[in-house]
Design an enzyme around this catalytic site. Structure first.
Site, PDB file in Angstrom:
ATOM      1  N   GLU A  18     109.982  29.472 -18.933  1.00  0.00           N
ATOM      2  CA  GLU A  18     109.737  29.358 -17.538  1.00  0.00           C
ATOM      3  C   GLU A  18     109.992  30.710 -16.590  1.00  0.00           C
ATOM      4  O   GLU A  18     110.120  30.723 -15.466  1.00  0.00           O
ATOM      5  CB  GLU A  18     110.368  28.179 -16.861  1.00  0.00           C
ATOM      6  N   SER A 144     109.076  21.994 -16.623  1.00  0.00           N
ATOM      7  CA  SER A 144     107.698  22.284 -16.296  1.00  0.00           C
ATOM      8  C   SER A 144     106.614  21.857 -17.340  1.00  0.00           C
ATOM      9  O   SER A 144     105.632  22.686 -17.390  1.00  0.00           O
ATOM     10  CB  SER A 144     107.801  23.827 -15.973  1.00  0.00           C
ATOM     11  N   ARG A 253     114.324  17.288  -7.780  1.00  0.00           N
ATOM     12  CA  ARG A 253     113.245  16.381  -7.656  1.00  0.00           C
ATOM     13  C   ARG A 253     112.813  15.755  -8.950  1.00  0.00           C
ATOM     14  O   ARG A 253     113.059  16.032 -10.082  1.00  0.00           O
ATOM     15  CB  ARG A 253     111.985  17.529  -7.962  1.00  0.00           C
ATOM     16  N   ASP A 255     110.376  13.374 -11.134  1.00  0.00           N
ATOM     17  CA  ASP A 255     109.098  12.894 -11.372  1.00  0.00           C
ATOM     18  C   ASP A 255     109.020  11.474 -11.934  1.00  0.00           C
ATOM     19  O   ASP A 255     109.857  10.999 -12.712  1.00  0.00           O
ATOM     20  CB  ASP A 255     108.765  13.811 -12.596  1.00  0.00           C
ATOM     21  N   ASN A 273     114.762  16.922 -12.099  1.00  0.00           N
ATOM     22  CA  ASN A 273     114.782  18.611 -12.267  1.00  0.00           C
ATOM     23  C   ASN A 273     115.858  19.280 -11.162  1.00  0.00           C
ATOM     24  O   ASN A 273     115.659  18.843  -9.934  1.00  0.00           O
ATOM     25  CB  ASN A 273     113.680  19.182 -11.723  1.00  0.00           C
ATOM     26  N   GLY A 277     111.011  24.142  -8.762  1.00  0.00           N
ATOM     27  CA  GLY A 277     110.429  25.473  -8.444  1.00  0.00           C
ATOM     28  C   GLY A 277     110.471  25.591  -6.764  1.00  0.00           C
ATOM     29  O   GLY A 277     110.377  24.653  -5.965  1.00  0.00           O
TER      30      GLY A 277
END
Length: 318
Positions: A18, A144, A253, A255, A273, A277
């Site tokens: 990443e 990611s 975050r 998901d 996460n 990002g």
């Protein structure tokens, strides 16, 4: 707290898969801080990172690294030993959250719904399927959507999976196998003690992979998501609870995958996460903006929490 003018080291780059995303995140953060009048030292992490941080002697480090070793507890432990104040989650949280199996062990007993599945040795995949098709294979500790494969009943990778088929089995000795959950991609950001919004992700390729995440125009972001109120509430509740149970700091975050034919029972948390990002295409800045917080203010809010946390602990203690 009122934020004085600070010297901030922005840690970015590194050598994970990443790296390109981290460089974009770090540069965005650095420009935002400079626009607010702060002094910024950009550090593209190499093996001499401890020396460079010691020489910079910043007031706070903004950790904009993604993937190992910047998101798995390694860099966090180093900065703890150096007595540095840094953003985002600490050592223990980072170790658990980057490992999808450890995350399940931490969250599922507290009622957080996550897909079943198990860790498999890659060699066994060439002999038999670990789960009924369709199923998902993913690295245990990558983010990611790096190295994720959906193995379908049609045998898109062979049946059994072929050694020469392109997939994560060519890079990783162990993989996490999970049942494939049909439906919709949802995500919720948490900042501090607040869950922001729910965004639905509609990748044009049909799968929200690395390219879909970071290539402009390849994924439609519906923010806020056009979903029933009960699903919005469930996503926000689960994201905040996961953030708190794992001990996340700054921002995280979560998901989700939602099978919209099953209502709330079809909602599953996939991963949390701890250093999402911070590029201009990223989801956390997008949700913050929709809630009235612009990008520079978001960056400062993350720094404020790091400083308050260190002050309350009498130093960096995670």
């Amino acid at each position: 707290m009122t934020l004085p003018k600070l010297h901030v080291a922005v840690l970015m780059g590194g050598w994970s898969n990443e790296r390109p995303v981290s460089l974009m995140s770090g540069e965005g953060v650095a420009e935002a801080l400079e626009g607010k009048g702060h002094t910024v030292t950009r550090i593209d992490m190499g093996r001499d990172v401890a020396q460079r941080l010691a020489e910079a002697a910043p007031d706070v480090v903004f950790n904009a690294l993604h993937g190992a070793p910047g998101e798995d507890g390694t860099v966090q432990g180093m900065m703890d030993l150096m007595g540095l104040v840094y953003t985002h989650s600490g050592l223990a949280t980072s170790v658990i959250a980057i490992d999808k199996e450890l995350t399940k062990q931490a969250l599922v007993p507290h009622g957080i719904p996550m897909p079943g599945g198990r860790i498999v040795e890659t060699e066994t995949l060439f002999e038999r399927d670990p789960l009924p098709r369709p199923y998902v294979l993913k690295p245990v500790n990558e983010g990611s959507s790096v190295g994720v494969a959906i193995v379908t009943a049609e045998g898109n990778y062979g049946n059994p999976i072929g050694r020469d088929a392109k997939g994560p089995w060519q890079e990783f000795d162990r993989l996490l196998a999970e049942p494939y959950i049909r439906g919709r991609e949802l995500t919720t950001a948490v900042i501090g003690d607040r869950a922001l919004l729910v965004t639905e992700l509609k990748p044009k390729s049909g799968f929200y992979d690395f390219d879909s995440k970071y290539t402009d125009g390849m994924t439609e972001h519906v923010c806020p998501a056009e979903i029933p109120d009960e699903i919005t509430a469930a996503c926000k509740d689960l994201a905040l609870r996961a953030h708190q149970l794992l001990g996340c700091k700054g921002t995280s975050r979560s998901d989700f995958r939602w099978d919209d034919s099953q209502g709330v029972e079809g909602l599953f948390l996939l991963e949390v996460n701890t250093q999402p990002g911070m590029t201009r295409l990223s989801l956390v800045p997008e949700q913050a903006r929709a809630c009235g917080m612009d990008y520079p203010d978001l960056v400062e809010a993350i720094i404020v929490e790091a400083l308050e946390d260190a002050r309350g602990a009498g130093g960096r203690a995670k």
